[in-house]
Enzyme design. Structure first.
Site, mmCIF file in Angstrom:
data_model
loop_
_atom_site.group_PDB
_atom_site.id
_atom_site.type_symbol
_atom_site.label_atom_id
_atom_site.label_comp_id
_atom_site.label_asym_id
_atom_site.label_seq_id
_atom_site.Cartn_x
_atom_site.Cartn_y
_atom_site.Cartn_z
ATOM 1 N N GLU A 1 3.375 -24.230 -2.794
ATOM 2 C CA GLU A 1 4.412 -23.572 -3.586
ATOM 3 C C GLU A 1 4.207 -22.058 -3.603
ATOM 4 O OE1 GLU A 1 6.228 -26.086 -6.926
ATOM 5 O OE2 GLU A 1 4.089 -26.572 -7.054
ATOM 6 N N GLU B 1 2.698 -34.295 -4.330
ATOM 7 C CA GLU B 1 2.694 -34.571 -5.766
ATOM 8 C C GLU B 1 3.126 -35.989 -6.109
ATOM 9 O OE1 GLU B 1 2.654 -30.065 -5.753
ATOM 10 O OE2 GLU B 1 3.347 -31.692 -4.463
#
Length: 281
Positions: free
Chosen positions: A128, A148
């Protein structure tokens, strides 16, 4: 080599700070034994240093890299597990009020260019971070993943919308819904979030060479251009973006500043321009 006018803020050994070239800040995530997994202390260090970088007019570009064999493995899952087992239910609120995101980078809206120099790869929050950088230089064979969903969590720190905009819905879904790991070649040619793939030993030199190309340009014009790129992320209508950009403070600084005069004069005189540090906004 010119140095910043002030010293960087105090920080822990989890971040190394250097000035490898004029106008360049180099930040190295320094937890190599833990694959540079992010800690609260590292995040606080990055926030203080980057907030300082934003106001330091002699610094025009930041390069973010990681010590050891991985750029950043994301969140410290052991610490996260401890929080969850204790019944921590405040995470949604913390994410919502955090303006800068994971590592104080993944949602930071800086008008100064940010370059990610990635050796080994990036996972989760580390991915990210690099998705919010303007340019990404990666090592050959580097691996990238947003895994995730495999851990029951979500890439909520800006990774989902950024990847969807860069790669498109279907390709983004490969990484986000499957938790699939891709390599540097795919990251460049299929997904489009890596600019250059080079041998590991060349990652930082290429990042520095890229920074040098940016610094050869007017810092006023570069920062105003970056502001327009950020506006394009927020607003879909082209005319709206153009209008907002034309009236922005960075745009005003371009047209009222000395660098536009220097750039045009240097062109007519057939010489290399000599840029001045931008006036503080």
């Amino acid at each position: 080599m010119s140095q910043p006018s002030t010293l960087p803020p105090a920080h822990s050994e989890e971040i190394n700070v250097a000035f490898p070239a004029n106008h360049v800040l180099l930040l190295t995530l320094n937890r190599p034994k833990s694959l540079n997994a992010m800690t609260p202390r590292m995040t606080a260090d990055l926030e203080r240093i980057l907030d300082w970088f934003e106001t330091e007019s002699q610094l025009w570009v930041v390069i973010v890299t990681g010590a050891g064999r991985i750029f950043c493995a994301g969140a410290d899952l052991k610490a996260w597990n401890d929080d969850q087992q204790r019944g921590d239910t405040n995470e949604q609120k913390r994410i919502a009020v955090d303006m800068h995101g994971f590592g104080s980078i993944s949602r930071r809206q800086s008008i100064k260019p940010m370059i990610a120099a990635v050796v080994g790869g990036a996972y989760g929050g580390g991915m990210e971070i690099l998705l919010n950088c303007d340019l990404v230089i990666a090592s050959e064979g580097a691996k990238f993943a947003l895994p995730e969903v495999k851990r029951g969590v979500v890439a909520v720190q800006g990774g989902i919308p950024r990847l969807a905009r860069i790669a498109g819905h279907q390709l983004a879904s490969e990484m986000l819904l499957l938790g699939r790991t891709i390599d540097a070649a795919d990251a460049k040619t299929r997904f489009g979030f890596v600019n250059d793939v080079v041998p590991a030993s060349k990652v930082l030199p290429v990042a520095l060479a890229t920074a040098a190309q940016i610094i050869a340009n007017s810092p006023d014009a570069v920062q105003s251009t970056k502001e327009c790129l950020l506006l394009a992320q927020r607003h879909a209508d082209l005319q709206d973006v153009v209008t907002r950009h034309a009236g922005s403070v960075p745009s005003t600084r371009v047209y009222k500043g000395v660098n536009i005069k220097e750039g045009l004069k240097a062109f007519t005189e057939k010489r290399t321009p000599v840029w001045t540090n931008p006036a503080k906004l």
